[in-house]
Design an enzyme around this catalytic site. Structure first.
Site, PDB file in Angstrom:
ATOM      1  N   THR A 125     105.471 180.204  73.786  1.00 52.46           N
ATOM      2  CA  THR A 125     104.938 181.042  72.715  1.00 52.46           C
ATOM      3  C   THR A 125     103.619 181.703  73.085  1.00 52.46           C
ATOM      4  OG1 THR A 125     103.877 179.110  71.687  1.00 52.46           O
ATOM      5  CG2 THR A 125     106.078 179.725  70.884  1.00 52.46           C
ATOM      6  N   UNK A 126     103.171 181.503  74.310  1.00 47.01           N
ATOM      7  CA  UNK A 126     101.953 182.169  74.778  1.00 47.01           C
ATOM      8  C   UNK A 126     102.357 183.462  75.482  1.00 47.01           C
TER       9      UNK A 126
END
EC number: 1.21.99.3
Length: 249
Positions: A125-126
């Site tokens: 999710t980065u």
């Protein structure tokens, strides 16, 4: 080792005040000068690759800055840095990690003789971790004859139930080890070309290496040769390339 507990809590309190003030000021500036603040955030986003990602229009991530979720995540990162146990030339923490098979092992298990070991901390999710994933893979292709590589999957940077971005990978905060293993297995679709392990649910490696939201290291013979700046703004695989080229010259 580490700070005495009273000292640690005093430092945490001071960091809490700092982050609260930064968020409050950010909210005020966003209200008074919205376009200028957005342009400043967008300029920072250029460094991470998110600004060039077609999945992330400006309104999918910029408005999340200075939110409650932003506050708690930034506070977690700043608190984590108080327990950073690493420095160039120092001993590399031999943290417990878990293979995708569920087998427990440690960071040092992946070191071989005099070969450098590149650690890549991050999560799906980065956005900057994923946008620069191909750069990291090229490092593996170019230097696999002289170095080893390891991806350590840590807690989510932008979990869908945390500081979330629109149109991002939809993964919630890990509630148990199986959640973390499932999230890390998504990286396999990107053909990482090196082992992938996950941090423990106590986030031991993430804390001792101050790795949240992402970070790069180069180790050799148990010591730290290179300590990258923390992401997302300063996460740069090309700095690792320069280190490996110097070692190979």
């Amino acid at each position: 080792m580490g700070l005495p507990r009273p000292g640690l809590w005093l430092k945490r309190l001071w960091v809490l005040v700092q982050v609260a003030v930064e968020v409050a000021v950010g909210k005020v500036l966003m209200t008074l000068f919205p376009e200028r603040v957005k342009q400043n955030i967008l300029a920072m986003g250029q460094k991470t690759g998110i600004a060039q990602n077609p999945n992330f229009a400006q309104d999918s991530w910029i408005p999340t800055f200075f939110s409650t979720q932003y506050f708690w995540f930034v506070l977690k990162v700043r608190w984590q840095r108080l327990e950073d146990a690493t420095e160039p030339g120092g001993l590399a923490p031999n943290c417990s990690v878990v293979r995708l098979s569920g087998q427990q092992c440690s960071v040092w298990d992946f070191m071989r003789g005099n070969r450098p070991l590149v650690l890549n901390f991050g999560s799906c999710t980065u956005p900057s971790f994923l946008s620069k994933f191909d750069q990291f893979k090229r490092l593996i292709q170019d230097f696999s004859s002289i170095a080893d590589f390891l991806i350590i999957y840590i807690e989510e940077a932008h979990a869908s139930d945390g500081w979330a971005f629109k149109n991002n990978v939809d993964i919630k905060n890990h509630r148990n080890l199986q959640d973390r293993l499932r999230a890390a297995s998504l990286l396999l679709a990107r053909s990482p070309q090196c082992p992938v392990v996950v941090d423990t649910m106590q986030n031991q490696s993430s804390q001792l290496y101050a790795a949240l939201p992402e970070r790069l290291y180069v180790l050799r013979q148990g010591r730290i040769l290179y300590k990258g700046e923390s992401g997302p703004w300063n996460y740069n695989p090309e700095e690792v390339r320069a280190v490996l080229e110097e070692l190979h010259s």
